[in-house]
Design a protein around this motif. Structure first.
Motif, PDB file in Angstrom:
ATOM      1  N   VAL A 178      -3.288  -8.016  -0.127  1.00  0.00           N
ATOM      2  CA  VAL A 178      -2.839  -9.781  -1.036  1.00  0.00           C
ATOM      3  C   VAL A 178      -1.988 -10.009  -0.505  1.00  0.00           C
ATOM      4  O   VAL A 178      -1.836 -11.154   0.525  1.00  0.00           O
ATOM      5  CB  VAL A 178      -2.966 -10.173  -1.941  1.00  0.00           C
ATOM      6  N   PHE A 221      -8.867  -3.746   2.585  1.00  0.00           N
ATOM      7  CA  PHE A 221      -8.781  -2.727   0.716  1.00  0.00           C
ATOM      8  C   PHE A 221      -8.524  -1.869   2.086  1.00  0.00           C
ATOM      9  O   PHE A 221      -8.118  -0.680   3.115  1.00  0.00           O
ATOM     10  CB  PHE A 221      -9.885  -2.253   1.014  1.00  0.00           C
ATOM     11  N   GLN A 251      -7.292  -4.103  -2.755  1.00  0.00           N
ATOM     12  CA  GLN A 251      -7.120  -5.446  -1.625  1.00  0.00           C
ATOM     13  C   GLN A 251      -5.529  -5.419  -1.853  1.00  0.00           C
ATOM     14  O   GLN A 251      -4.920  -5.237  -2.638  1.00  0.00           O
ATOM     15  CB  GLN A 251      -8.022  -6.589  -2.725  1.00  0.00           C
ATOM     16  N   SER A 306       0.959  -1.311  -0.037  1.00  0.00           N
ATOM     17  CA  SER A 306      -0.439  -0.196  -0.164  1.00  0.00           C
ATOM     18  C   SER A 306       1.245   1.029  -0.012  1.00  0.00           C
ATOM     19  O   SER A 306       1.679   1.307   0.773  1.00  0.00           O
ATOM     20  CB  SER A 306      -0.717  -0.319   1.132  1.00  0.00           C
ATOM     21  N   HIS A 338     -11.804 -11.402   5.881  1.00  0.00           N
ATOM     22  CA  HIS A 338     -12.666 -11.333   4.587  1.00  0.00           C
ATOM     23  C   HIS A 338     -11.484 -10.124   3.809  1.00  0.00           C
ATOM     24  O   HIS A 338     -10.488 -10.280   3.892  1.00  0.00           O
ATOM     25  CB  HIS A 338     -14.035  -9.988   5.255  1.00  0.00           C
ATOM     26  N   PRO A 339     -12.039  -9.423   2.928  1.00  0.00           N
ATOM     27  CA  PRO A 339     -11.074  -9.113   1.808  1.00  0.00           C
ATOM     28  C   PRO A 339     -10.846  -7.635   2.713  1.00  0.00           C
ATOM     29  O   PRO A 339     -12.056  -7.110   3.177  1.00  0.00           O
ATOM     30  CB  PRO A 339     -12.059  -8.955   0.506  1.00  0.00           C
ATOM     31  N   THR A 365      -5.189 -12.878   2.440  1.00  0.00           N
ATOM     32  CA  THR A 365      -5.948 -13.620   1.514  1.00  0.00           C
ATOM     33  C   THR A 365      -5.895 -14.784   2.238  1.00  0.00           C
ATOM     34  O   THR A 365      -7.336 -15.353   2.824  1.00  0.00           O
ATOM     35  CB  THR A 365      -6.209 -13.581  -0.203  1.00  0.00           C
TER      36      THR A 365
END
Ligand SMILES: CC(C)(COP(=O)(O)OP(=O)(O)OC[C@H]1O[C@@H](n2cnc3c(N)ncnc32)[C@H](O)[C@@H]1OP(=O)(O)O)[C@@H](O)C(=O)NCCC(=O)NCCS
Length: 147
Positions: A138, A131, A136, A100, A128-129, A123
């Motif tokens: 990962v 963001f 998203q 990020s 839950h995903p 993941t």
């Protein structure tokens, strides 16, 4: 400005911890064993949690500044404090974060450098995903610094 080590009732800071790690049971994995530090400038501004990985490595597991106080230097001050605190106690400090542009430039600004990546960490481990900035998360990106 002062930094206090928090020994009891670390959950009182849950609202801040959740800014950095939005799933409470993931925070529970490190909170008990972690050493917590709180930065006050009159009132509370930032919090962080550091965990011992082995005799040479400590990991910064969580750092957060209240939204309205972000970008004012408090996060960096707290990191400088823990670098000083752990210098001599370990060789290297590591930190893991999502891929990020809200966090990696902050850690690089504090002296960390990208080290390695754990594929699919978010993941695989979160229910839950997640963001950040609409993207998203990962992989977990690890950064490190030798103290
Ligand atoms: C990441 C976070 C802890 C940074 O704390 P902060 O108190 O806002 O950071 P600071 O004001 O001390 O910033 C230190 C330096 O990093 C820079 N920086 C911070 N975020 C940045 C970004 N997204 N991009 C580029 N530079 C950034 C600042 O400009 C500042 O630079 P300077 O020293 O040249 O002035 C804070 O934004 C936060 O709480 N975010 C939500 C929780 C979170 O995501 N935690 C990390 C989980 S991995």
């Amino acid at each position: 400005m002062e930094v206090k080590k928090i020994l009891n009732n670390k959950k009182q800071f849950l609202n801040l911890l959740l800014l950095a790690d939005e799933q409470e049971d993931m925070i529970d994995r490190y909170l008990e064993n972690g050493e917590m530090f709180a930065l006050y400038d009159n009132d509370l501004k930032s919090i962080c949690v550091v965990v011992k990985k082995d005799s040479r490595i400590y990991e910064l597991k969580n750092i957060a500044t209240y939204e309205k106080y972000q970008g004012k230097g408090y996060g960096k001050k707290l990191i400088e404090y823990i670098f000083d605190y752990y210098k001599g106690k370990c060789r290297t400090m590591i930190v893991g974060t999502g891929d990020s542009n809200l966090t990696i430039p902050f850690y690089e600004n504090c002296g960390f450098r990208v080290s390695h990546r754990i594929k699919n960490f978010f993941t695989d481990n979160y229910d839950h995903p997640i963001f950040e900035n609409g993207i998203q998360l990962v992989d977990m990106i690890y950064l490190k610094i030798d103290l």
